[in-house]
Design a protein around this motif. Structure first.
Motif, PDB file in Angstrom:
ATOM      1  N   LYS A  62     114.515  51.040  81.678  1.00  0.00           N
ATOM      2  CA  LYS A  62     114.929  51.316  83.055  1.00  0.00           C
ATOM      3  C   LYS A  62     115.442  52.752  83.189  1.00  0.00           C
ATOM      4  O   LYS A  62     115.141  53.439  84.157  1.00  0.00           O
ATOM      5  CB  LYS A  62     116.010  50.337  83.504  1.00  0.00           C
ATOM      6  CG  LYS A  62     115.494  48.956  83.795  1.00  0.00           C
ATOM      7  CD  LYS A  62     116.613  48.030  84.241  1.00  0.00           C
ATOM      8  CE  LYS A  62     116.117  46.619  84.435  1.00  0.00           C
ATOM      9  NZ  LYS A  62     117.212  45.697  84.808  1.00  0.00           N
ATOM     10  N   LYS A  63     116.208  53.212  82.197  1.00  0.00           N
ATOM     11  CA  LYS A  63     116.707  54.595  82.218  1.00  0.00           C
ATOM     12  C   LYS A  63     115.548  55.583  82.162  1.00  0.00           C
ATOM     13  O   LYS A  63     115.536  56.591  82.866  1.00  0.00           O
ATOM     14  CB  LYS A  63     117.637  54.852  81.033  1.00  0.00           C
ATOM     15  CG  LYS A  63     119.032  54.365  81.211  1.00  0.00           C
ATOM     16  CD  LYS A  63     119.869  54.805  80.016  1.00  0.00           C
ATOM     17  CE  LYS A  63     121.280  54.324  80.114  1.00  0.00           C
ATOM     18  NZ  LYS A  63     122.088  54.749  78.960  1.00  0.00           N
ATOM     19  N   ALA A  64     114.576  55.311  81.307  1.00  0.00           N
ATOM     20  CA  ALA A  64     113.425  56.204  81.163  1.00  0.00           C
ATOM     21  C   ALA A  64     112.603  56.231  82.445  1.00  0.00           C
ATOM     22  O   ALA A  64     112.147  57.301  82.870  1.00  0.00           O
ATOM     23  CB  ALA A  64     112.564  55.762  79.983  1.00  0.00           C
ATOM     24  N   GLN A  95     116.458  47.191  74.896  1.00  0.00           N
ATOM     25  CA  GLN A  95     115.156  47.804  75.154  1.00  0.00           C
ATOM     26  C   GLN A  95     114.862  47.853  76.645  1.00  0.00           C
ATOM     27  O   GLN A  95     114.346  48.858  77.147  1.00  0.00           O
ATOM     28  CB  GLN A  95     114.057  47.028  74.431  1.00  0.00           C
ATOM     29  CG  GLN A  95     114.059  47.222  72.939  1.00  0.00           C
ATOM     30  CD  GLN A  95     113.066  46.336  72.218  1.00  0.00           C
ATOM     31  OE1 GLN A  95     112.555  45.372  72.786  1.00  0.00           O
ATOM     32  NE2 GLN A  95     112.800  46.649  70.955  1.00  0.00           N
ATOM     33  N   GLN A  96     115.203  46.780  77.370  1.00  0.00           N
ATOM     34  CA  GLN A  96     114.982  46.750  78.815  1.00  0.00           C
ATOM     35  C   GLN A  96     115.850  47.787  79.523  1.00  0.00           C
ATOM     36  O   GLN A  96     115.395  48.475  80.443  1.00  0.00           O
ATOM     37  CB  GLN A  96     115.270  45.351  79.365  1.00  0.00           C
ATOM     38  CG  GLN A  96     114.253  44.327  78.957  1.00  0.00           C
ATOM     39  CD  GLN A  96     114.657  42.919  79.348  1.00  0.00           C
ATOM     40  OE1 GLN A  96     115.799  42.666  79.712  1.00  0.00           O
ATOM     41  NE2 GLN A  96     113.709  41.985  79.268  1.00  0.00           N
ATOM     42  N   ARG A 129     111.964  59.472  84.862  1.00  0.00           N
ATOM     43  CA  ARG A 129     110.613  59.893  85.202  1.00  0.00           C
ATOM     44  C   ARG A 129     110.444  60.019  86.715  1.00  0.00           C
ATOM     45  O   ARG A 129     109.823  60.951  87.207  1.00  0.00           O
ATOM     46  CB  ARG A 129     109.611  58.883  84.639  1.00  0.00           C
ATOM     47  CG  ARG A 129     108.435  59.540  83.982  1.00  0.00           C
ATOM     48  CD  ARG A 129     107.486  58.556  83.327  1.00  0.00           C
ATOM     49  NE  ARG A 129     108.017  58.100  82.049  1.00  0.00           N
ATOM     50  CZ  ARG A 129     108.245  56.829  81.733  1.00  0.00           C
ATOM     51  NH1 ARG A 129     107.960  55.872  82.567  1.00  0.00           N
ATOM     52  NH2 ARG A 129     108.724  56.504  80.554  1.00  0.00           N
ATOM     53  N   LYS A 130     111.014  59.067  87.461  1.00  0.00           N
ATOM     54  CA  LYS A 130     110.916  59.106  88.917  1.00  0.00           C
ATOM     55  C   LYS A 130     111.714  60.270  89.497  1.00  0.00           C
ATOM     56  O   LYS A 130     111.345  60.833  90.517  1.00  0.00           O
ATOM     57  CB  LYS A 130     111.418  57.795  89.518  1.00  0.00           C
ATOM     58  CG  LYS A 130     110.468  56.644  89.322  1.00  0.00           C
ATOM     59  CD  LYS A 130     111.003  55.374  89.949  1.00  0.00           C
ATOM     60  CE  LYS A 130     110.066  54.207  89.696  1.00  0.00           C
ATOM     61  NZ  LYS A 130     110.599  52.951  90.246  1.00  0.00           N
ATOM     62  N   ALA A 131     112.811  60.629  88.846  1.00  0.00           N
ATOM     63  CA  ALA A 131     113.655  61.718  89.331  1.00  0.00           C
ATOM     64  C   ALA A 131     113.046  63.084  89.018  1.00  0.00           C
ATOM     65  O   ALA A 131     113.497  64.102  89.529  1.00  0.00           O
ATOM     66  CB  ALA A 131     115.039  61.623  88.714  1.00  0.00           C
TER      67      ALA A 131
END
Length: 75
Positions: free
Chosen positions: A16-18, A11-12, A22-24
């Motif tokens: 982190k991938k999500a 889940q962590q 989102r930042k990209a």
């Protein structure tokens, strides 16, 4: 299914991938809307290619004549 510590780590990792996506600025909804670039002139459905996937639409579309803009595209 993962249990316990493995589940928490998974889940962590996914979070982190999500967050990174989102930042990209990766937006799945915008990408999906951009992919829908063909509009059926008979039923006005937006689709990524010029084929229908549902059998009901295909039957109704096959009964109607091919629009002039698709005559040269038809195989």
């Amino acid at each position: 299914m993962a249990r316990g510590q493995q589940k928490i780590q998974s889940q962590q990792k996914n979070q982190k991938k999500a967050d990174a996506a989102r930042k990209a600025g990766i937006d799945q909804k915008a990408a999906a809307a951009k992919a829908l670039n063909h509009k059926c002139s008979v039923c006005l459905a937006m689709m990524p290619d010029q084929r229908h996937t549902s059998s009901i639409s295909r039957i109704n579309i096959q009964k109607s004549p091919l629009p002039a803009e698709l005559v040269d595209v038809a195989a």
